[in-house]
Scaffold this active site. Structure first.
Site, PDB file in Angstrom:
ATOM      1  N   ASP A   1      88.625  24.527  43.607  1.00  0.00           N
ATOM      2  CA  ASP A   1      89.465  23.488  43.031  1.00  0.00           C
ATOM      3  C   ASP A   1      90.839  23.590  43.697  1.00  0.00           C
ATOM      4  OD1 ASP A   1      90.404  21.376  41.568  1.00  0.00           O
ATOM      5  OD2 ASP A   1      89.804  22.154  39.626  1.00  0.00           O
TER       6      ASP A   1
HETATM    7  C1  BGC Z   1      91.250  19.068  39.327  1.00  0.00           C
HETATM    8  C2  BGC Z   1      89.913  18.614  39.855  1.00  0.00           C
HETATM    9  C3  BGC Z   1      90.097  17.572  40.913  1.00  0.00           C
HETATM   10  C4  BGC Z   1      90.994  18.142  42.006  1.00  0.00           C
HETATM   11  C5  BGC Z   1      91.199  17.203  43.155  1.00  0.00           C
HETATM   12  C6  BGC Z   1      92.223  19.417  40.421  1.00  0.00           C
HETATM   13  O1  BGC Z   1      93.499  19.594  39.930  1.00  0.00           O
HETATM   14  O2  BGC Z   1      91.038  20.186  38.488  1.00  0.00           O
HETATM   15  O3  BGC Z   1      89.126  18.118  38.803  1.00  0.00           O
HETATM   16  O4  BGC Z   1      88.852  17.185  41.426  1.00  0.00           O
HETATM   17  O5  BGC Z   1      92.249  18.432  41.430  1.00  0.00           O
HETATM   18  O6  BGC Z   1      91.991  16.137  42.837  1.00  0.00           O
END
Ligand code: BGC
Length: 748
Positions: free
Chosen positions: A296
């Site tokens: 993530d």
């Molecule tokens: C979130 C994810 C997301 C990623 C990309 C993160 O902060 O937890 O769910 O896919 O950002 O935007």
């Protein structure tokens, strides 16, 4: 030289090697995953000629500066693409912009390996569907699949190849803002939803330029942060994890999902980003996942804050070695992996495997045969917010709303009658789109007020109060409007940015001023229909007493204004059912229907030493599976084809359901089981089947469910998965509080 090489590779690509025998088997439709486990000769050919730097570049994912979903941006990502240091980009879209970046990758790098473009297409791309908690309340996997298919068509037409969805995090913690992004509290329903979304995004063939790769997130158990605070510690037994949290991720992997995102949280003391037990032992070795794992946002870097790595170099080594193939946004792989490989901290084999997985997904998407096939501006124009797409959004918005109360059948309202519309969210089109709205735009979106104006005879509108500011200055105006109209529709709730990422709350009540306004209006004696906009189960004990009718609309998306109005005025009937329990108050959290019996179950009113509260019933305000419509249903006792079965066998359970009212209506018929004796404790109910049926007034239907050993299986004392002999109770009803049951036995 480079172009010739690419042509050669492209020719080789056309001959796929076919399945590699990996264990990715869609549970109910093997044909759909036909190309999801193919291998490609081009990948081997590339691996043979790639430099160490080029390989590492394929494991790097940076955000563009278009749309940022986390705390940092890397300057100069375009230069990183040009120098081969970054093989994947997210938050960049439109056919034109992705073409521009793709041209750099394809024409200006030595090997011309195409970029992979990712984005958070969570509940729609341009056409926005209800938030996912709402989508799951439809209990309609077919329509959910269609919505994901629409999202994929729109996103693919804007140059995207990859969505960070489905979010498969089971959650029993309404304080957590991201409960809005998931399918609720139940592993069985959650699995049906996540499977449907993968099917919708990926279609039957990933090379089809109208499909995109799915990403199963956030692996694992991100939905169980202590105290509901985002990013907080997660700790649970392996048994609890496997039985109640992992199934939706697994269902999505089995449906052929190409990628998985490691979650921010720790599990059993190790951040998921570097948790080999999750990312390698469970995901790859047990489930046979052969796509790639992405961290993530800055997940690799965050291992320093977690306190399991002293620096980014160590975090990068640990993450890759544990099975996290791609680094989103930390920059650690880019900066430190070369040295780590040279020093033997990461083996060339592990590196090559990770690169192979990424290149394979690119090949499965058809990017080597035509890197620009997702970059057509004509297609983008033609696919975006089409009438069909908007229609799907309208129907799903209608199906996602849950009617919680309808005293004296006040709903549906007669069309053309006068109404007062009151509430700070009634006139907001923006809030309808919810959190993670992709590239959805508010222009042209009708608010609930707009929708009502098209249905009611006359409408007077006043916000009555601000969303949360205490002033009651507008109360008297609202009261006057209520009295003069004779019927009130109040639209209250949370603004949409109160749920989503980094949006946890310690209160799950409406802001006080809104409840006060409702009290004031209800005090006039004028009937009140309350429409709620919110992204979590709220404590609405007081509000549901005060209002005559309550419609939970979540954040219903682009077509939400029309959908809500159509439901209120009977152009459509509510058919949503809660995918998550609504507590009576915050003290009941966590509350979920699949609870255990305990050694001292609550049975006698007044008995002291039972598992109960002194100041509140154990039961929730509204149970999982609950929802009303404009008619009523009766259930006949379930009839079993046999009262026992054994390994490899099955029984069927049939029940007759009758529409006992005077309007057509849709019922979601739910099958629950209880295992009466186990080597470990079992829940008092487990959802094991559901069917949506539409019945005319007076019509009956016989529904049938098949029960095999799979429906009885669980993680037994010795951590093997399977059923145990003994007695089971079987319930068929309209929500998880149904009580009538029949029994059968399972014999070894
Ligand atoms: C979130 C994810 C997301 C990623 C990309 C993160 O902060 O937890 O769910 O896919 O950002 O935007």
């Amino acid at each position: 030289m480079k172009k010739i090489f690419l042509f050669l590779l492209a020719t080789m690509l056309l001959t796929s090697c076919g399945g590699n025998g990996a264990a990715v088997k869609p549970a109910d439709d093997p044909a759909r995953a036909a190309n999801f486990n193919k291998t490609y000769p081009i990948v081997d050919s590339l691996l043979k000629v790639m430099t160490l730097e080029e390989k590492i570049g394929q494991l790097v994912l940076y955000t563009s500066d278009w749309d940022v979903t986390g705390p940092s941006i890397r300057e100069g990502y375009i230069e990183d693409i040009r120098s081969g240091k970054c093989g994947n980009i997210f938050n960049a879209y439109t056919a034109a912009y992705t073409r521009k970046l793709q041209e750099i990758a394809v024409n200006e790098t030595r090997l011309g390996i195409p970029l992979l473009f990712g984005y958070d297409v969570i509940h729609g791309f341009r056409t926005i569907f209800p938030i996912n908690l709402g989508i799951s309340s439809s209990w309609d996997p077919g329509l959910i699949e269609e919505s994901a298919c629409v999202a994929a068509r729109e996103a693919a037409a804007a140059g995207l190849h990859w969505t960070y969805s489905p979010m498969c995090d089971i959650c029993v913690e309404p304080r957590w803002g991201r409960i809005s992004e998931g399918a609720g509290e139940d592993a069985f329903l959650g699995s049906a939803v996540s499977r449907a979304m993968v099917y919708g995004y990926q279609g039957a063939d990933l090379e089809d330029p109208f499909t995109i790769a799915a990403c199963v997130k956030h692996f694992a158990a991100y939905g169980a942060p202590h105290a509901g605070r985002d990013y907080n510690t997660v700790d649970m037994s392996e048994r609890w994890l496997r039985e109640f949290y992992l199934p939706p991720y697994k269902a999505a992997v089995e449906a052929g999902a190409q990628t998985v995102m490691a979650s921010f949280n720790e599990y059993d003391g190790t951040p998921a980003t570097a948790n080999a037990h999750l990312l390698t032992e469970i995901l790859r070795d047990e489930w046979g996942f052969d796509g790639f794992v992405v961290s993530d946002y800055t997940g690799v870097m965050e291992m320093i804050n977690h306190g399991t790595s002293a620096d980014l170099a160590d975090a990068s080594v640990k993450a890759l070695n544990a099975g996290n193939d791609m680094d989103m946004q930390s920059g650690g792989y880019s900066e430190f992996l070369k040295k780590a490989v040279e020093e033997g901290k990461v083996s060339r084999k592990i590196l090559d495997e990770a690169v192979r997985r990424v290149l394979t997904v690119k090949a499965r998407l058809g990017l080597f045969s035509d890197p620009f096939k997702y970059c057509s501006e004509e297609r983008e124009e033609a696919e975006t917010k089409t009438e069909e797409n908007l229609h799907t959004a309208l129907v799903l918005a209608q199906e996602s709303c849950v009617l919680l109360k309808n005293h004296n059948n006040i709903l549906p309202l007669s069309k053309n009658s006068p109404v007062a519309v009151i509430g700070p969210l009634a006139n907001s089109a923006d809030d309808l789109l919810g959190t993670w709205r992709g590239a959805g735009q508010v222009e042209g979106v009708k608010s609930i007020l707009d929708g009502i104006k098209e249905m009611a005879g006359s409408v007077v509108y006043t916000p009555g109060c601000d969303v949360e500011k205490e002033s009651q200055a507008l109360f008297s105006h609202a009261e006057y409007a209520a009295r003069s109209a004779g019927t009130v529709i109040m639209v209250l709730g949370e603004p949409c940015d109160w749920t989503g990422e980094a949006a946890s709350r310690t209160s799950i009540r409406l802001p006080e001023v809104q409840t006060e306004l409702l009290k004031e209006i209800a005090g006039t004696g004028v009937p009140v229909v309350l429409v709620l906009l919110n992204g979590r189960p709220l404590d609405i004990s007081e509000e549901s007493e005060l209002a005559d009718a309550v419609l939970e609309a979540w954040y219903p998306g682009t077509m939400g204004g029309e959908a809500v109005a159509r439901l209120l005025f009977g152009e459509a009937s509510p058919s949503g059912r809660l995918s998550v329990t609504f507590p009576r108050n915050i003290g009941q959290i966590p509350i979920y229907y699949w609870a255990k019996n305990t050694g001292r179950p609550y049975v006698d009113i007044g008995a002291k030493y039972e598992s109960r509260y002194l100041d509140c019933p154990n039961e929730p305000l509204y149970p999982f599976g609950y929802g009303l419509t404009y008619t009523t249903f009766s259930y006949g006792k379930p009839v079993l084809s046999s009262d026992s079965f054994g390994p490899g066998g099955s029984i069927t359970a049939k029940a007759t359901v009758t529409n006992t009212g005077s309007r057509e209506g849709c019922e979601v018929i739910q099958l629950y089981l209880r295992d009466m004796l186990g080597s470990v404790t079992r829940p008092v109910k487990m959802l094991r089947g559901f069917q949506r049926v539409l019945l005319a007034p007076g019509e009956s239907t016989e529904v049938e469910f098949t029960i095999t050993q799979e429906e009885l299986s669980f993680w037994r004392k010795d951590m093997t998965y399977g059923p145990e002999a003994g007695e089971f109770r079987l319930f068929i009803g309209g929500d998880s509080s149904c009580e009538d049951y029949v029994t059968f036995t399972y014999n070894d």
